[in-house]
Design a protein around this motif. Structure first.
Motif, PDB file in Angstrom:
ATOM      1  N   ALA A 202      39.947  32.963  34.327  1.00  0.00           N
ATOM      2  CA  ALA A 202      38.974  32.718  33.252  1.00  0.00           C
ATOM      3  C   ALA A 202      39.138  31.331  32.660  1.00  0.00           C
ATOM      4  O   ALA A 202      38.155  30.665  32.304  1.00  0.00           O
ATOM      5  CB  ALA A 202      39.139  33.792  32.164  1.00  0.00           C
ATOM      6  N   GLU A 203      40.388  30.877  32.525  1.00  0.00           N
ATOM      7  CA  GLU A 203      40.627  29.548  31.968  1.00  0.00           C
ATOM      8  C   GLU A 203      40.080  28.439  32.872  1.00  0.00           C
ATOM      9  O   GLU A 203      39.731  27.362  32.401  1.00  0.00           O
ATOM     10  CB  GLU A 203      42.125  29.342  31.759  1.00  0.00           C
ATOM     11  N   ALA A 204      40.036  28.723  34.185  1.00  0.00           N
ATOM     12  CA  ALA A 204      39.597  27.690  35.124  1.00  0.00           C
ATOM     13  C   ALA A 204      38.089  27.666  35.322  1.00  0.00           C
ATOM     14  O   ALA A 204      37.573  26.833  36.067  1.00  0.00           O
ATOM     15  CB  ALA A 204      40.293  27.898  36.477  1.00  0.00           C
ATOM     16  N   ARG A 205      37.337  28.563  34.688  1.00  0.00           N
ATOM     17  CA  ARG A 205      35.895  28.652  34.894  1.00  0.00           C
ATOM     18  C   ARG A 205      35.158  28.362  33.585  1.00  0.00           C
ATOM     19  O   ARG A 205      35.627  28.708  32.505  1.00  0.00           O
ATOM     20  CB  ARG A 205      35.510  30.041  35.411  1.00  0.00           C
ATOM     21  N   PRO A 206      33.980  27.777  33.713  1.00  0.00           N
ATOM     22  CA  PRO A 206      33.216  27.469  32.499  1.00  0.00           C
ATOM     23  C   PRO A 206      32.680  28.731  31.824  1.00  0.00           C
ATOM     24  O   PRO A 206      32.451  28.747  30.615  1.00  0.00           O
ATOM     25  CB  PRO A 206      32.070  26.580  33.015  1.00  0.00           C
TER      26      PRO A 206
ATOM     27  N   ILE B 139      46.338  41.134  34.946  1.00  0.00           N
ATOM     28  CA  ILE B 139      45.813  40.545  33.715  1.00  0.00           C
ATOM     29  C   ILE B 139      46.067  39.042  33.689  1.00  0.00           C
ATOM     30  O   ILE B 139      45.182  38.242  33.326  1.00  0.00           O
ATOM     31  CB  ILE B 139      46.448  41.224  32.496  1.00  0.00           C
ATOM     32  N   ILE B 140      47.274  38.635  34.050  1.00  0.00           N
ATOM     33  CA  ILE B 140      47.611  37.200  34.060  1.00  0.00           C
ATOM     34  C   ILE B 140      46.705  36.449  35.012  1.00  0.00           C
ATOM     35  O   ILE B 140      46.181  35.365  34.695  1.00  0.00           O
ATOM     36  CB  ILE B 140      49.094  37.024  34.435  1.00  0.00           C
ATOM     37  N   MET B 141      46.524  37.019  36.222  1.00  0.00           N
ATOM     38  CA  MET B 141      45.669  36.330  37.202  1.00  0.00           C
ATOM     39  C   MET B 141      44.228  36.213  36.695  1.00  0.00           C
ATOM     40  O   MET B 141      43.573  35.173  36.866  1.00  0.00           O
ATOM     41  CB  MET B 141      45.711  37.078  38.526  1.00  0.00           C
ATOM     42  N   LEU B 142      43.709  37.272  36.049  1.00  0.00           N
ATOM     43  CA  LEU B 142      42.341  37.223  35.541  1.00  0.00           C
ATOM     44  C   LEU B 142      42.197  36.220  34.406  1.00  0.00           C
ATOM     45  O   LEU B 142      41.191  35.489  34.309  1.00  0.00           O
ATOM     46  CB  LEU B 142      41.917  38.620  35.070  1.00  0.00           C
TER      47      LEU B 142
ATOM     48  N   PRO C  43      33.939  32.281  31.299  1.00  0.00           N
ATOM     49  CA  PRO C  43      35.066  33.203  31.517  1.00  0.00           C
ATOM     50  C   PRO C  43      34.771  34.655  31.141  1.00  0.00           C
ATOM     51  O   PRO C  43      35.670  35.500  31.230  1.00  0.00           O
ATOM     52  CB  PRO C  43      36.149  32.636  30.593  1.00  0.00           C
ATOM     53  N   ALA C  44      33.534  34.951  30.726  1.00  0.00           N
ATOM     54  CA  ALA C  44      33.269  36.284  30.178  1.00  0.00           C
ATOM     55  C   ALA C  44      33.596  37.394  31.180  1.00  0.00           C
ATOM     56  O   ALA C  44      34.205  38.411  30.833  1.00  0.00           O
ATOM     57  CB  ALA C  44      31.802  36.379  29.738  1.00  0.00           C
ATOM     58  N   ARG C  45      33.181  37.197  32.448  1.00  0.00           N
ATOM     59  CA  ARG C  45      33.393  38.261  33.448  1.00  0.00           C
ATOM     60  C   ARG C  45      34.871  38.524  33.663  1.00  0.00           C
ATOM     61  O   ARG C  45      35.321  39.680  33.684  1.00  0.00           O
ATOM     62  CB  ARG C  45      32.728  37.857  34.764  1.00  0.00           C
ATOM     63  N   HIS C  46      35.668  37.456  33.801  1.00  0.00           N
ATOM     64  CA  HIS C  46      37.093  37.640  34.046  1.00  0.00           C
ATOM     65  C   HIS C  46      37.814  38.193  32.819  1.00  0.00           C
ATOM     66  O   HIS C  46      38.743  39.006  32.945  1.00  0.00           O
ATOM     67  CB  HIS C  46      37.727  36.311  34.467  1.00  0.00           C
ATOM     68  N   LEU C  47      37.358  37.779  31.637  1.00  0.00           N
ATOM     69  CA  LEU C  47      37.977  38.331  30.429  1.00  0.00           C
ATOM     70  C   LEU C  47      37.648  39.812  30.271  1.00  0.00           C
ATOM     71  O   LEU C  47      38.487  40.599  29.810  1.00  0.00           O
ATOM     72  CB  LEU C  47      37.494  37.547  29.197  1.00  0.00           C
TER      73      LEU C  47
END
Length: 401
Positions: free
Chosen positions: A230-234, A223-226, A236-240
């Motif tokens: 998500a924070e590093a991408r414009p 979860i932390i890695m995802l 983040p929906a997929r990672h969230l």
């Protein structure tokens, strides 16, 4: 050395050695007292004389009931001495007044061994009881009949001191040794039970630590890695979405751990389906191709074996996620004859054989090997820098009943 009130070690053996035959010794004493008392009462002598002698003899019976038997039951040395002294006090005047009382020695001599058990004290008690007979011959009756009585008494005394005393000494010693052995065995059994409980508790703690590591810890890490990704991408929906799904699965893992300690990925589904779901999730998390293959005829296995397979796959894929940076991942299960084999392969960075991921003290690989060993299997890891890693878990494949 004898302490003032008790004989060391005798308490466990002495009373119990005599308890089983208590009626027999009671009967011997009563008969040995009643027979000479009957002889005395039928003699041609003044009534006061006969009543006094018979009364002295009959008083031995309540003395045994009130003093002698409690001395044996409590293994009280002082009570035993007091009882023998009381016997001597009652028997001495009876013998000096009437030689027929010497017959009572057949029941009185064993009393010294019963109450004092063994050793010089018991022999001293027998001699104290026989002394009045010798005094009668020396000071009252020096006739041929008196000499015959003295020889009879001496023979009886020697018999009880040597034969009966030796036998009783062996019986008492054996009883004491058995009692000590039983005490030692009970202490050893208690110690074994304590150590077994401690070992069981330690094994349970280690098992729960492995369960928590393989479920909650890995899920939180994912979860932390995802979330970080998500924070590093414009967008983040997929990672969230993946993080939310992982959180839900992690919650299911926690509930399963509490309720049944069976791996949540199984959740009543076949082993192959659970492994396919785990493989697909790692592919989604890493964004790389992840394939799952089955070789051989799939069949249900014992729950313990399925748990080890699933946990090993989770741990191996968790290491891939944290350390490998792979371009692809492949998971396979091979149902062989009497054996099931799990393969987890990645084409990532790999690592030297002497430096596994997480360091030599890393918990993951250690827990994986412990799980497999407890199920009668083994884990092998083949890796080298730049060549990826292959984790193989081999387990006995007993089918479920």
């Amino acid at each position: 050395m004898i302490v003032p009130d008790e004989r060391p070690g005798a308490g466990a053996a002495g009373p119990h050695a005599w308890e089983n035959s208590r009626r027999g010794w009671d009967g011997l004493l009563v008969v040995s007292v009643l027979v000479p008392a009957a002889f005395v009462l039928t003699e041609d002598a003044p009534a006061p004389h006969r009543l006094l002698v018979a009364g002295l003899l009959l008083a031995i019976i309540p003395a045994w009931a009130w003093v002698g038997r409690p001395a044996v039951a409590r293994d009280a040395y002082r009570w035993g001495i007091a009882y023998i002294a009381l016997l001597v006090a009652l028997f001495t005047p009876a013998v000096l007044l009437d030689p027929a009382c010497t017959f009572a020695l057949f029941g009185l001599c064993p009393q010294a061994f019963i109450t004092l058990h063994r050793g010089n004290q018991a022999i001293g008690g027998v001699l104290a009881l026989a002394l009045p007979c010798a005094l009668r011959f020396a000071f009252v009756d020096r006739s041929v009949g008196g000499a015959f009585n003295l020889v009879t008494i001496a023979t009886t005394t020697v018999f009880f001191c040597v034969v009966f005393g030796g036998w009783l000494d062996r019986i008492t010693t054996q009883s004491r040794e058995r009692a000590e052995l039983i005490t030692e065995l009970e202490a050893s059994r208690a110690e074994v039970a304590r150590l077994s409980a401690e070992r069981g508790a330690l094994a349970e703690r280690e098992r729960l630590a492995g369960e928590i590591h393989d479920t909650l810890a890995q899920g939180f890490t994912s979860i932390i890695m995802l979330i970080q990704a998500a924070e590093a991408r414009p967008d983040p929906a997929r990672h969230l979405e993946l993080a939310a799904r992982t959180a839900r699965e992690n919650l299911a893992e926690a509930r399963a751990l509490i309720e049944a300690l069976r791996p949540a990925p199984l959740d009543g589904s076949p082993l192959d389906e659970a492994l396919r779901r785990i493989t697909g999730r790692i592919g989604d998390e890493l964004g790389v191709p992840a394939t799952f293959t089955v070789t051989g005829a799939a069949r249900p296995l014992r729950p313990r074996t399925e748990v080890v397979v699933v946990r090993s796959a989770q741990e191996a894929l968790a290491n891939v996620r944290k350390h490998a940076t792979p371009a692809s991942v492949a998971v396979g299960i091979d149902y062989g004859d009497g054996e099931v084999t799990l393969h987890v392969r990645d084409d990532g960075t790999g690592f030297p054989a002497d430096r596994p991921p997480g360091g030599a003290g890393g918990y993951g690989l250690t827990a994986m090997r412990q799980r497999a060993a407890q199920a009668g299997g083994e884990v092998t890891v083949d890796s080298a820098p730049g060549r990826g890693t292959l984790v193989t878990v081999r387990l006995p494949a007993e089918e479920t009943a």
